[in-house]
Design an enzyme around this catalytic site. Structure first.
Site, PDB file in Angstrom:
ATOM      1  N   TYR A  66      -1.720  22.122  52.216  1.00 44.90           N
ATOM      2  CA  TYR A  66      -1.562  23.496  52.670  1.00 44.90           C
ATOM      3  C   TYR A  66      -2.353  24.482  51.822  1.00 44.90           C
ATOM      4  O   TYR A  66      -2.790  25.531  52.322  1.00 44.90           O
ATOM      5  CB  TYR A  66      -0.078  23.874  52.737  1.00 44.90           C
ATOM      6  CG  TYR A  66       0.564  23.313  53.980  1.00 44.90           C
ATOM      7  CD1 TYR A  66       0.432  23.958  55.204  1.00 44.90           C
ATOM      8  CD2 TYR A  66       1.254  22.106  53.951  1.00 44.90           C
ATOM      9  CE1 TYR A  66       0.985  23.440  56.361  1.00 44.90           C
ATOM     10  CE2 TYR A  66       1.805  21.572  55.106  1.00 44.90           C
ATOM     11  CZ  TYR A  66       1.669  22.237  56.306  1.00 44.90           C
ATOM     12  OH  TYR A  66       2.202  21.708  57.456  1.00 44.90           O
ATOM     13  N   GLN A  99       2.315  30.635  67.989  1.00 46.60           N
ATOM     14  CA  GLN A  99       2.636  29.347  67.375  1.00 46.60           C
ATOM     15  C   GLN A  99       1.815  29.127  66.111  1.00 46.60           C
ATOM     16  O   GLN A  99       2.064  28.182  65.367  1.00 46.60           O
ATOM     17  CB  GLN A  99       2.340  28.213  68.366  1.00 46.60           C
ATOM     18  CG  GLN A  99       3.161  28.264  69.636  1.00 46.60           C
ATOM     19  CD  GLN A  99       2.744  27.182  70.609  1.00 46.60           C
ATOM     20  OE1 GLN A  99       2.830  25.992  70.303  1.00 46.60           O
ATOM     21  NE2 GLN A  99       2.289  27.586  71.786  1.00 46.60           N
ATOM     22  N   ASN A 100       0.835  29.978  65.876  1.00 46.18           N
ATOM     23  CA  ASN A 100      -0.090  29.800  64.761  1.00 46.18           C
ATOM     24  C   ASN A 100       0.489  30.347  63.465  1.00 46.18           C
ATOM     25  O   ASN A 100       1.176  31.373  63.465  1.00 46.18           O
ATOM     26  CB  ASN A 100      -1.424  30.487  65.072  1.00 46.18           C
ATOM     27  CG  ASN A 100      -2.040  29.970  66.359  1.00 46.18           C
ATOM     28  OD1 ASN A 100      -1.851  28.816  66.720  1.00 46.18           O
ATOM     29  ND2 ASN A 100      -2.760  30.822  67.069  1.00 46.18           N
ATOM     30  N   ASP A 102      -1.496  31.192  60.867  1.00 49.04           N
ATOM     31  CA  ASP A 102      -2.478  32.042  60.198  1.00 49.04           C
ATOM     32  C   ASP A 102      -2.154  33.516  60.441  1.00 49.04           C
ATOM     33  O   ASP A 102      -1.275  33.853  61.226  1.00 49.04           O
ATOM     34  CB  ASP A 102      -3.890  31.703  60.685  1.00 49.04           C
ATOM     35  CG  ASP A 102      -4.032  31.866  62.196  1.00 49.04           C
ATOM     36  OD1 ASP A 102      -3.976  33.023  62.668  1.00 49.04           O
ATOM     37  OD2 ASP A 102      -4.209  30.853  62.895  1.00 49.04           O
ATOM     38  N   HIS A 117       6.268  29.563  63.952  1.00 46.61           N
ATOM     39  CA  HIS A 117       6.208  28.395  63.056  1.00 46.61           C
ATOM     40  C   HIS A 117       5.926  28.764  61.604  1.00 46.61           C
ATOM     41  O   HIS A 117       5.465  27.932  60.842  1.00 46.61           O
ATOM     42  CB  HIS A 117       5.157  27.410  63.576  1.00 46.61           C
ATOM     43  CG  HIS A 117       5.497  26.857  64.929  1.00 46.61           C
ATOM     44  ND1 HIS A 117       4.550  26.474  65.850  1.00 46.61           N
ATOM     45  CD2 HIS A 117       6.704  26.642  65.516  1.00 46.61           C
ATOM     46  CE1 HIS A 117       5.152  26.041  66.944  1.00 46.61           C
ATOM     47  NE2 HIS A 117       6.457  26.129  66.765  1.00 46.61           N
ATOM     48  N   GLY A 183      -4.574  30.057  74.860  1.00 44.59           N
ATOM     49  CA  GLY A 183      -4.953  29.029  73.894  1.00 44.59           C
ATOM     50  C   GLY A 183      -3.869  28.034  73.555  1.00 44.59           C
ATOM     51  O   GLY A 183      -3.802  27.550  72.425  1.00 44.59           O
ATOM     52  N   THR A 184      -3.020  27.707  74.518  1.00 46.97           N
ATOM     53  CA  THR A 184      -1.974  26.719  74.263  1.00 46.97           C
ATOM     54  C   THR A 184      -1.910  25.721  75.405  1.00 46.97           C
ATOM     55  O   THR A 184      -2.092  26.086  76.572  1.00 46.97           O
ATOM     56  CB  THR A 184      -0.598  27.377  74.068  1.00 46.97           C
ATOM     57  OG1 THR A 184       0.400  26.365  73.962  1.00 46.97           O
ATOM     58  CG2 THR A 184      -0.249  28.317  75.202  1.00 46.97           C
ATOM     59  N   SER A 185      -1.663  24.476  75.068  1.00 47.16           N
ATOM     60  CA  SER A 185      -1.590  23.410  76.067  1.00 47.16           C
ATOM     61  C   SER A 185      -0.248  23.372  76.778  1.00 47.16           C
ATOM     62  O   SER A 185      -0.047  22.584  77.697  1.00 47.16           O
ATOM     63  CB  SER A 185      -1.836  22.058  75.385  1.00 47.16           C
ATOM     64  OG  SER A 185      -0.811  21.792  74.438  1.00 47.16           O
TER      65      SER A 185
END
Length: 245
Positions: A66, A99-100, A102, A117, A183-185
């Site tokens: 990390y 969900q990122n 950053d 997250h 940008g998510t599946s």
């Protein structure tokens, strides 16, 4: 793109747009994701570096992993997807649920970001998860301690851990006048289930070049573009539409 606009006839300045963003947004800034490398993330199996068991087994490896991700983050910049999502705030109330881990949405100008997250640029106590600290620079050392004396870990949600922000995120989606998914599946749960929290009459716009499972959703429009292209084009059209209406 014009086929999107029947979904937007009821949008007015001040309406709430909720954005659900995933790894595809960060990837275009140069951040690697394990899902694009056969389950490997910078040559590490995700279960070696992103689970509570991995931390118990080899905390030094997890910390190094990390730290490297954090160092990489400091070397990249927000892309057009981040910047144009922020421009929506010129007209609408916008909440980004990402969900990122950053901080590229914040650096791109978004003022209201909920991290499902966790946040890479923060650390937290291994004894008391309410003790969260900003990371100065990119490194957390094994010698650093929280105010109660415990080792600091990355402030991220690992596989197998609860997602503490999921209920707040569900409430936010329930309040949306428009849901924009970028940008998510739609394959990572519980985050993917947030789409079904929106009211059935709320338009849902998906921006992703891949095939997406939209079963059970109404009022859906899928823009098959990568995040930078799809978001920029959509936002410019939305702002122009508001100006002319």
């Amino acid at each position: 793109m014009n086929s999107v606009f029947p979904y937007m006839r009821n949008l007015r300045p001040g309406c709430r747009i909720v954005v659900l963003s995933g790894a595809g947004v960060s990837q275009e800034s140069g951040l690697a994701t394990f899902r694009d490398n056969n389950g490997l993330w910078e040559e590490h199996d995700v279960y070696e570096v992103a689970t509570p068991e991995a931390w118990s087994r080899n905390p030094e490896l997890v910390q190094r992993f990390y730290n490297a991700r954090r160092k990489q983050l400091l070397e990249v910049f927000p892309n057009d997807a981040h910047k144009y999502l922020a421009k929506l705030e010129e007209v609408f109330e916008v909440v980004v649920v990402t969900q990122n881990v950053d901080d590229l949405h914040e650096r791109g100008g978004s003022s209201n970001v909920v991290h499902l997250h966790g946040e890479l640029r923060k650390s937290r106590s291994t004894l008391d998860e309410s003790l969260v600290y900003d990371v100065d620079g990119w490194e957390i050392t094994m010698e650093e301690r929280c105010e109660k004396g415990s080792v600091l870990r990355p402030h991220v949600v690992w596989f197998g851990e609860m997602v503490p922000m999921i209920e707040e995120a569900a409430s936010i989606v329930q309040s949306a006048d428009l849901l924009l998914v970028v940008g998510t599946s739609l394959s990572v749960y519980p985050a993917a289930g947030l789409l079904h929290e929106a009211s059935s009459d709320v338009p849902v716009i998906l921006i992703d070049p891949g095939e997406l499972n939209t079963s059970g959703l109404r009022n859906v429009h899928h823009i098959r573009e990568k995040a930078t292209v799809g978001v920029k084009n959509l936002v410019l059209k939305m702002l122009e539409y508001q100006k002319d209406s």
